[in-house]
Design a protein around this motif. Structure first.
Motif, mmCIF file in Angstrom:
data_model
loop_
_atom_site.group_PDB
_atom_site.id
_atom_site.type_symbol
_atom_site.label_atom_id
_atom_site.label_comp_id
_atom_site.label_asym_id
_atom_site.label_seq_id
_atom_site.Cartn_x
_atom_site.Cartn_y
_atom_site.Cartn_z
ATOM 1 N N GLY A 142 4.508 2.281 1.703
ATOM 2 C CA GLY A 142 5.361 3.422 1.406
ATOM 3 C C GLY A 142 5.492 4.306 2.628
ATOM 4 O O GLY A 142 6.587 4.697 3.029
ATOM 5 N N LYS A 143 4.341 4.619 3.238
ATOM 6 C CA LYS A 143 4.294 5.366 4.495
ATOM 7 C C LYS A 143 3.364 4.629 5.454
ATOM 8 O O LYS A 143 2.364 4.026 5.030
ATOM 9 C CB LYS A 143 3.768 6.792 4.265
ATOM 10 N N LEU A 144 3.701 4.705 6.730
ATOM 11 C CA LEU A 144 2.919 4.028 7.763
ATOM 12 C C LEU A 144 2.351 5.066 8.724
ATOM 13 O O LEU A 144 3.068 5.979 9.158
ATOM 14 C CB LEU A 144 3.807 3.044 8.534
ATOM 15 N N ILE A 145 1.071 4.935 9.052
ATOM 16 C CA ILE A 145 0.441 5.792 10.059
ATOM 17 C C ILE A 145 -0.021 4.904 11.209
ATOM 18 O O ILE A 145 -0.875 4.033 11.032
ATOM 19 C CB ILE A 145 -0.751 6.577 9.482
ATOM 20 N N PHE B 280 0.836 -1.194 0.000
ATOM 21 C CA PHE B 280 0.000 0.000 0.000
ATOM 22 C C PHE B 280 0.876 1.252 0.000
ATOM 23 O O PHE B 280 1.969 1.255 0.578
ATOM 24 C CB PHE B 280 -0.902 0.023 1.240
ATOM 25 N N ASP B 281 0.356 2.298 -0.615
ATOM 26 C CA ASP B 281 1.034 3.592 -0.498
ATOM 27 C C ASP B 281 1.012 4.053 0.956
ATOM 28 O O ASP B 281 2.018 4.524 1.486
ATOM 29 C CB ASP B 281 0.336 4.644 -1.372
ATOM 30 N N ILE B 282 -0.161 3.921 1.578
ATOM 31 C CA ILE B 282 -0.351 4.313 2.975
ATOM 32 C C ILE B 282 -0.954 3.132 3.724
ATOM 33 O O ILE B 282 -2.037 2.655 3.373
ATOM 34 C CB ILE B 282 -1.300 5.527 3.109
ATOM 35 N N LEU B 283 -0.257 2.660 4.736
ATOM 36 C CA LEU B 283 -0.778 1.599 5.597
ATOM 37 C C LEU B 283 -1.087 2.214 6.959
ATOM 38 O O LEU B 283 -0.249 2.917 7.533
ATOM 39 C CB LEU B 283 0.238 0.470 5.750
#
Length: 422
Positions: free
Chosen positions: A98-101, A3-6
């Motif tokens: 790609g980035k993790l929140i 995912f782009d953003i997980l």
């Protein structure tokens, strides 16, 4: 899966982050260990569907083809190369991002007192979760105790489902509660919510400067002995829901290398103005960065998503709103700061670690959390110190050790999956 953003966590912070990222066209994965999204505050269950803002964001996400919701999924381990090992009921997954929140929320703080392990005793939020999950409470007499606005929310939920609230027992002083109530004029939505709850509970006794000193019963709780000012009151009840505020869930963030800071007396994931942590490509939002309520969590989630996508303009547009709710959070913590008197609640033979059945006296003789764990097995049971560790931090001032993998109970095939995909 990549995912782009997980996003880890499907409460207000995680869902709002997902919505903002999905609108921008990013591929979004949302991981949550509950069967349904919503977190604690928007928890769903049989006959209890999300409504209002929760329903709106869930419907918006459901309409998006670039969003994958992975419910009943737990993160087990961090893998090299921006990957996480996850476990679902039927299989293991490797999730790349790609980035993790991190929007891991918070948990209730439990403080031990004589009788607190009797059947019929839960946390205040725990009571809410059980009721929303279908547990019947009609006709039960419930004492709700501890500290903070969550007590009122739990009482309203229980009353709506037919329970009789015997008393709300708040450890904060009357003066502190009045100051907090007066400050709600700065957040009209919170003021309206408080007025509705106060009206719903207008006939319910609300005792300040009070706490549960003992739960009494044989096979389950039948009475609560409340210390109120300089006196005591014995209250007949079928259930006690008691918790002393919330503690940020920092375990995953810390394991991923995120720096922690002290927020209102508890560790929280440290973030900058963009909700970015000290670890590369990792952001954090919501209660895991400091407890502040649903509105603050939602704003932080959106800021984190915009920042992760490089959309600084949209992120900055939300800074003023975030600051307003951060001021609310500061007033909240000041009003409901825990009294040092609560450290004297457990007696020498009071169970301190309920998983391993360790008494308070056996923990108190040690000099550190690590020493207590090694010598008594305190904190080494199924909850992995999430209950007794918070109590030890409050009672003894002991910092906790960082979390090591696996972060949650894992099957052998899940751990083997990590080896095969290394």
């Amino acid at each position: 899966m990549k995912f782009d953003i997980l996003i880890i966590g499907a409460g207000p912070a995680g869902l709002n982050a997902a919505h903002a990222a999905a609108q921008a066209g990013a591929s979004v994965g949302i991981v949550d260990d509950n069967a349904l999204p919503g977190g604690q505050i928007w928890r769903q269950g049989p006959g209890h569907r999300a409504a209002g803002p929760a329903r709106a964001v869930l419907d918006a996400l459901a309409a998006r083809s670039n969003v994958a919701l992975l419910s009943a999924t737990r993160i087990v381990q961090a893998l090299p190369g921006r990957r996480l090992l996850a476990q679902r009921p039927d299989r293991a997954l490797t999730l790349a991002y790609g980035k993790l929140i991190v929007a891991a929320g918070a948990r209730e703080r439990f403080l031990p007192y004589p009788g607190w392990t009797l059947p019929g005793i839960t946390g205040a939020g725990g009571l809410q979760a059980l009721i929303k999950g279908g547990m019947p409470v009609r006709g039960e007499r419930i004492v709700i105790a501890g500290s903070g606005p969550l007590l009122w929310a739990a009482a309203v939920t229980a009353r709506q489902h037919g329970a009789a609230i015997a008393a709300i027992v708040e450890q904060a002083s009357p003066q502190a509660v009045r100051r907090f109530a007066a400050g709600l004029v700065h957040t009209p939505a919170k003021l309206a919510q408080a007025l509705r709850m106060r009206f719903d509970l207008r006939a319910t006794p609300y005792w300040c400067d009070a706490y549960i000193a003992e739960a009494i019963g044989t096979t389950r709780v039948t009475h609560a002995r409340a210390r109120r000012g300089n006196g005591e009151v014995l209250v007949e009840c079928d259930r006690i829901a008691c918790a002393y505020g919330l503690v940020p869930n920092t375990g995953l963030g810390e394991a991923l290398g995120c720096r922690l800071e002290t927020h209102a007396g508890a560790p929280a994931i440290a973030v900058n103005e963009w909700q970015q942590t000290s670890a590369e490509a990792i952001y954090a939002a919501g209660e895991c960065t400091g407890v502040g309520g649903m509105e603050l969590a939602a704003m932080e989630g959106r800021i984190a998503a915009y920042a992760a996508l490089g959309d600084d303009a949209n992120a900055r547009h939300l800074f003023a709103g975030r600051e307003r709710y951060r001021r609310f959070a500061m007033r909240l913590h000041a009003a409901f700061e825990l009294s040092p008197a609560l450290r004297a609640l457990p007696q020498p033979d009071t169970v301190f670690c309920r998983c391993e059945d360790v008494a308070f006296r056996d923990v108190a003789r040690h000099a550190s959390w690590r020493d207590a764990k090694l010598q008594t097995r305190c904190g080494m049971g199924p909850c992995q110190g999430k209950i007794c560790g918070d109590a030890a931090a409050f009672c003894f001032g002991w910092p906790q050790n960082g979390q090591r993998p696996p972060f949650s109970p894992a099957r052998i095939d899940t751990l083997l999956h990590a080896q095969m995909t290394a």
